[in-house]
Design an enzyme around this catalytic site. Structure first.
Site, PDB file in Angstrom:
ATOM      1  N   GLY A 135      11.891   5.789  -2.858  1.00  0.00           N
ATOM      2  CA  GLY A 135      11.305   5.345  -1.597  1.00  0.00           C
ATOM      3  C   GLY A 135      12.313   4.617  -0.727  1.00  0.00           C
ATOM      4  N   CYS A 178      12.825   0.691 -12.621  1.00  0.00           N
ATOM      5  CA  CYS A 178      12.387   1.872 -13.367  1.00  0.00           C
ATOM      6  C   CYS A 178      13.432   2.241 -14.422  1.00  0.00           C
ATOM      7  CB  CYS A 178      12.124   3.041 -12.431  1.00  0.00           C
ATOM      8  SG  CYS A 178      13.556   3.577 -11.477  1.00  0.00           S
ATOM      9  N   ALA A 207      17.317   1.512   0.577  1.00  0.00           N
ATOM     10  CA  ALA A 207      17.968   0.489   1.402  1.00  0.00           C
ATOM     11  C   ALA A 207      18.656  -0.569   0.543  1.00  0.00           C
ATOM     12  CB  ALA A 207      16.950  -0.156   2.327  1.00  0.00           C
ATOM     13  N   SER A 253       0.833  -1.209   0.000  1.00  0.00           N
ATOM     14  CA  SER A 253       0.000   0.000   0.000  1.00  0.00           C
ATOM     15  C   SER A 253       0.861   1.250   0.000  1.00  0.00           C
ATOM     16  CB  SER A 253      -0.916  -0.011   1.219  1.00  0.00           C
ATOM     17  OG  SER A 253      -0.136  -0.046   2.400  1.00  0.00           O
ATOM     18  N   GLY A 254       2.066   1.117  -0.535  1.00  0.00           N
ATOM     19  CA  GLY A 254       2.922   2.301  -0.683  1.00  0.00           C
ATOM     20  C   GLY A 254       2.499   3.100  -1.897  1.00  0.00           C
ATOM     21  N   ASN A 255       3.361   3.994  -2.317  1.00  0.00           N
ATOM     22  CA  ASN A 255       3.005   4.885  -3.418  1.00  0.00           C
ATOM     23  C   ASN A 255       2.834   4.151  -4.737  1.00  0.00           C
ATOM     24  OD1 ASN A 255       3.037   7.031  -1.694  1.00  0.00           O
ATOM     25  ND2 ASN A 255       5.196   7.485  -2.051  1.00  0.00           N
ATOM     26  N   ILE A 256       3.668   3.135  -4.963  1.00  0.00           N
ATOM     27  CA  ILE A 256       3.572   2.388  -6.221  1.00  0.00           C
ATOM     28  C   ILE A 256       2.207   1.697  -6.289  1.00  0.00           C
ATOM     29  CG2 ILE A 256       4.396   0.286  -7.369  1.00  0.00           C
ATOM     30  CD1 ILE A 256       6.444   2.177  -7.975  1.00  0.00           C
TER      31      ILE A 256
END
Lengths: 345, 295
Positions: B159, B126, B164, B11-14
């Site tokens: 993100g 990406c 990380a 449920s992140g931005n992507i």
């Protein structure tokens, strides 16, 4: 021997790679390493100018694989230890493992001043491998002091034993260096370092300011061989710091000898401040852009300074060498179509 | 003709941007979104738009396993295999947006037509989505010995997962440059730029050909490929003419996003979700064809 009060780290064989267009030979590296070892320099750096894995069409292909150069340097040192530079996004943990096999004993993990969190894994790996592990915050002029402190604390929390303020663009003035080093001394418990460039003729003044504010690791290069107008000149720094009463542990005659008898013999041109490198310091552009900008300006028949000023305005960061060609193409295009084209946006 | 029911994991931005893109698809029907954070603003948005939601990640999806046939995994490389194993075990197809790359790489304009009925497909990165079409465009005219890409993205659009695991980006992209792009050797570099206002994603593709020549055909092939990518990422364009010197070619790309959920400068995120939707559309069509044959 008494404990050194300032650790001078020589970056000739890494930052100098930019000026040498990444074409160091084994012989040049061997002789330079021997001289640095003889002068009792604790750490010196060997890598592509853009760090491990930097050999590329983007920055310039290495003439000799950096791992071979690290091996050669390590093989002739009885005293000195080899440092490597690693920019996450360019180099990887695999590259670091390979460099350690080749003989590296220190890693300096470098990020843009605001991006320390991409270095967590690499700093942790450095500690795991038992390396002296350093965090290197580049383009330090581009963020306010509070941001620098926040990012330096991240490095320290990952395990960095030294955190550097890196003036990649040679844009800082002495009072700004004092302010930054002082803030880090107050807020961090690890050691603090400073890496300068001489684009505004401030490298030595900034180094003195950094040491007086409490920095204990200072970078320099022999005959100033480095990106842009070069770095603080190692052999001069040894003399200056000794005169100020600091113990560098480095033998002055020996360091002068390697600078002049070895490095001066192969450097392609003196590390002087010319119009373009001055403008880099003035507009805050990453020093390794210098030779790429020269080439692009020649190709499009435009003024190097116009390219550099535009790159500064666009807030380009280290590694964006590909932007140089594009900016040059746009400047050339616009100057030939001044009536139909909008200014670069 | 019924649409293929799909789920979003993450449920992140992507995940949220995907939701908007799936809503425009003629082939896909979103039913459920699962994350882990009960305070997720994005899960709240999903609920508001009428979808089932869960905060129990993959286990949450399994509770509603009749509600979907395909899952977009927009979590992270570390947990992807765990998710994929659980989902494929019950016959669900997985479209992987992490750099885990356990399934074959898909870059739509290059190898979408080679998809069969894979249970797990990977979207590379990406940077891979933005550059591999160009490498392929050159390679289909003149063999590529070496290809290197430099992706510059706004710091705001990177993100915590990307940050990380930045090595995964460079390694996965480099490998896909070879496997999908066709280059004998690949390399990838990523640069984060914190400038304000944020910079639009830029990608530079440096290529060394095995042999000089065919400049006009290569240029034509590049231009054709730009148009093809534009069919699903309208803001994909060349910044300046490619630079051609002997065996070396450099192509300069800018990727402006559609601005669905991300601001337009995050072309890096947009090209991932747009490509993932393309891939899922294709898989859905194949699925339907198979079902019709069975009937």
């Amino acid at each position: 021997m008494t404990k050194r009060s300032v650790e001078i780290l020589d970056v000739t064989l890494r930052d100098g790679s930019h000026s040498m267009k990444h074409a160091f030979t084994k012989e040049q590296v061997r002789e330079t390493a021997k001289g640095l070892d003889k002068a009792k320099v604790n750490y010196f750096e060997v890598s592509h100018g853009d760090g491990l894995g930097g050999s590329s069409l983007q920055y310039g292909l290495s003439l000799v694989d950096e791992l071979e150069l690290i091996e050669v340097a390590a093989s002739v040192c009885e005293y000195s230890k080899i440092s490597v530079l690693l920019l996450p996004g360019i180099g990887t943990k695999n590259d670091l493992n390979d460099a350690v096999k080749a003989g590296a004993k220190m890693v300096r993990v470098a990020t843009h001043i605001t991006e320390a969190d991409v270095a967590k894994q690499h700093i942790e790996l450095g500690r795991e491998l038992g390396l002296k592990t350093v965090g290197f915050l580049m383009m330090a002029h581009m963020a306010p002091v509070e941001k620098l402190v926040e990012q330096a604390k991240l490095f320290e929390s990952y395990g960095a034993e030294v955190v550097y303020v890196t003036d990649s663009a040679g844009a800082l003035l002495p009072h700004e260096v004092t302010e930054r080093i002082t803030a880090l001394k107050n807020e961090l418990s690890c050691e603090i370092g400073f890496h300068g460039h001489n684009n505004l003729s401030m490298a030595m003044a900034n180094t003195v300011a950094a040491v007086q504010a409490g920095a204990t690791y200072i970078d320099g290069s022999l005959r100033a061989l480095g990106a842009g107008s070069g770095n603080t000149q190692t052999e001069v720094m040894v003399a200056v710091l000794e005169k100020m009463g600091y113990n560098t542990g480095i033998d002055l005659y020996s360091i002068i000898d390697v600078a002049n008898d070895v490095v001066a013999q192969y450097m392609p041109r003196p590390q002087e401040i010319n119009g373009s490198s001055l403008i880099m310091g003035y507009s805050g552009v990453y020093s390794s852009f210098l030779l790429h900008t020269e080439k692009a300006a020649k190709r499009f028949g435009i003024d190097e300074r116009d390219i550099l000023i535009e790159l500064g305005r666009m807030q380009a960061v280290g590694g964006q060498e590909d932007l140089i060609y594009e900016v040059a193409a746009k400047i050339a295009h616009n100057s030939s179509n001044t009536h139909t084209e909008a200014p670069i946006s | 003709m019924s649409k293929c029911k799909v789920a979003i994991l993450g449920s992140g931005n992507i995940g949220t941007d995907l939701m908007y893109k799936i809503e425009r698809s003629n082939e896909l029907e979103l039913t459920i979104v699962a994350g882990i954070d009960p305070n997720s603003e994005n899960l709240r948005i999903a609920k508001e738009r009428g979808y089932l939601t869960s905060t129990k990640s993959v286990d949450g999806l399994l509770e509603y396993s009749d509600e979907f046939d395909m899952v977009f995994d927009a979590t992270s490389a570390k947990v992807h295999k765990y998710h994929s194993d659980k989902l494929t075990a019950i016959g669900k197809q997985v479209v992987d947006l992490t750099p885990a790359a356990i399934g074959p790489y898909v870059v739509p304009p290059v190898n979408l037509d080679q998809l069969k009925d894979e249970l797990n497909v990977n979207l590379v990165t990406c940077g891979g989505q933005a550059t591999i079409p160009m490498i392929h465009a050159i390679h289909r005219v003149s063999p590529v010995a070496y290809a290197e890409i430099v992706a510059t993205i706004s710091s705001n659009s990177a993100g915590p997962g990307t940050r990380a695991n930045i090595d995964e980006f460079t390694q996965t992209t480099a490998k896909a440059i070879e496997v999908v792009g066709g280059a004998k050797k690949g390399k990838a570099i990523i640069i984060l730029n914190p400038a304000e206002p944020p910079v639009i994603m830029r990608d530079t593709i440096h290529v060394t050909l095995e042999e000089e020549g065919k400049e006009e055909e290569i240029l034509q092939s590049i231009n054709d490929m730009v148009k093809e990518v534009q069919t699903y990422v309208p803001g994909y364009r060349m910044n300046t003419e490619p630079q051609m010197t002997g065996k070396n070619i450099s192509v300069f790309i800018e990727v402006e996003g559609a601005g669905d959920f991300f601001p337009p400068y995050s072309g890096n995120l947009d090209i991932m979700t747009a490509a993932a939707t393309q891939v899922a559309n294709e898989l859905a069509i194949k699925r339907r064809n198979v079902q019709e044959e069975v009937k």
